[in-house]
Design a protein around this motif. Structure first.
Motif: not given
Length: 269
Positions: A70-96
């Motif tokens: 929203r602020a068009k600040a630097p690092g928003r791309t890596t933050a988005t990728v990190g959020a996706g990876v974190a969600l994948a980790l949480a999901l895979s941890a629960q499933v496994m």
């Protein structure tokens, strides 16, 4: 935006339901993530930190990603990728964790290695987001760009106004010069008309009734010699006085129309 026409119970659910659902989901994720930590070789109270390193980290990364987007600040791309990876980790941890507990799969070296790498990856990504310039710096940079653009715009406006002012002054001087020229031409025409009138009156007086002499002759107007006029013009130029019909008439003591006429004679000579 919340619709203010919404019923009170709907507003209560909308306002209080979101944090309640978030807390409930985090609590339900805790057992599976603790189980994954135990399978990877952690024991005791350390296993309770795995939910923080996975679920809480996923929530933080999602919030930081949205704020920087929203602020068009630097690092928003890596933050988005990190959020996706974190969600994948949480999901895979629960499933496994549930698949292993129910006997559908067993642990392995690859699974242990993957779970063991979660904390270092989380630390690295959180430090990366903390070191990225904040939106405040970006806002300051945008304000500086805005100030520079405004200064350039004001300079261009000042230049345009100065150019228009110079053009108007030039036109005003041109109108003044044209007026003076028209005044000189009008004075010369008036002098010529006077001369023609004097000549006509003299002619009529000289050609009166036969056998009669005119009782009175039109007195001829005494003209200023050209040499005297040239000398007066030279004196005015030496004194730094602008040479014009009225000024020359004042110097010679004649009418303004005569002054224009004498000035024309000097210029013609």
């Amino acid at each position: 935006m919340i619709d203010m026409q919404m019923p009170w119970y709907a507003r209560v659910v909308f306002t209080g339901g979101r944090p309640f659902v978030l807390v409930a989901a985090l609590v339900m994720s805790v057992p599976g993530e603790i189980r994954m930590a135990q399978l990877a070789g952690w024991h005791g109270w350390v296993t309770w930190l795995m939910p923080v390193a996975v679920s809480v980290y996923a929530g933080c990364a999602a919030v930081i990603s949205e704020m920087r987007r929203r602020a068009k600040a630097p690092g928003r791309t890596t933050a988005t990728v990190g959020a996706g990876v974190a969600l994948a980790l949480a999901l895979s941890a629960q499933v496994m964790a549930h698949l292993i507990d129910q006997g559908y799969m067993t642990t392995s070296a690859a699974l242990v290695a993957a779970v063991s790498s979660v904390p270092p990856l989380v630390v690295a990504h959180m430090l990366h987001m903390a070191a990225t310039p904040s939106a405040t710096l970006t806002a300051e940079a945008e304000m500086q760009e805005l100030r520079e653009s405004l200064a350039e715009l004001l300079a261009e406006m000042a230049e345009a106004i100065d150019y228009d002012a110079r053009a108007l002054m030039s036109e005003a001087y041109g109108v003044r010069d044209s007026y003076e020229e028209l005044a000189e031409d009008a004075a010369q025409l008036a002098d010529e008309a006077d001369e023609n009138t004097d000549a006509l009156v003299g002619h009529l007086a000289a050609t009166g009734p036969a056998g009669r002499e005119p009782s009175r002759q039109k007195r001829a107007r005494k003209a200023v010699p050209l040499a005297v006029v040239e000398k007066a013009v030279a004196a005015m130029q030496a004194d730094g006085v602008k040479v014009s019909g009225p000024a020359l008439a004042e110097r010679l003591g004649c009418s303004v129309r005569s002054g224009y006429r004498y000035l024309g004679d000097v210029q013609a000579a």
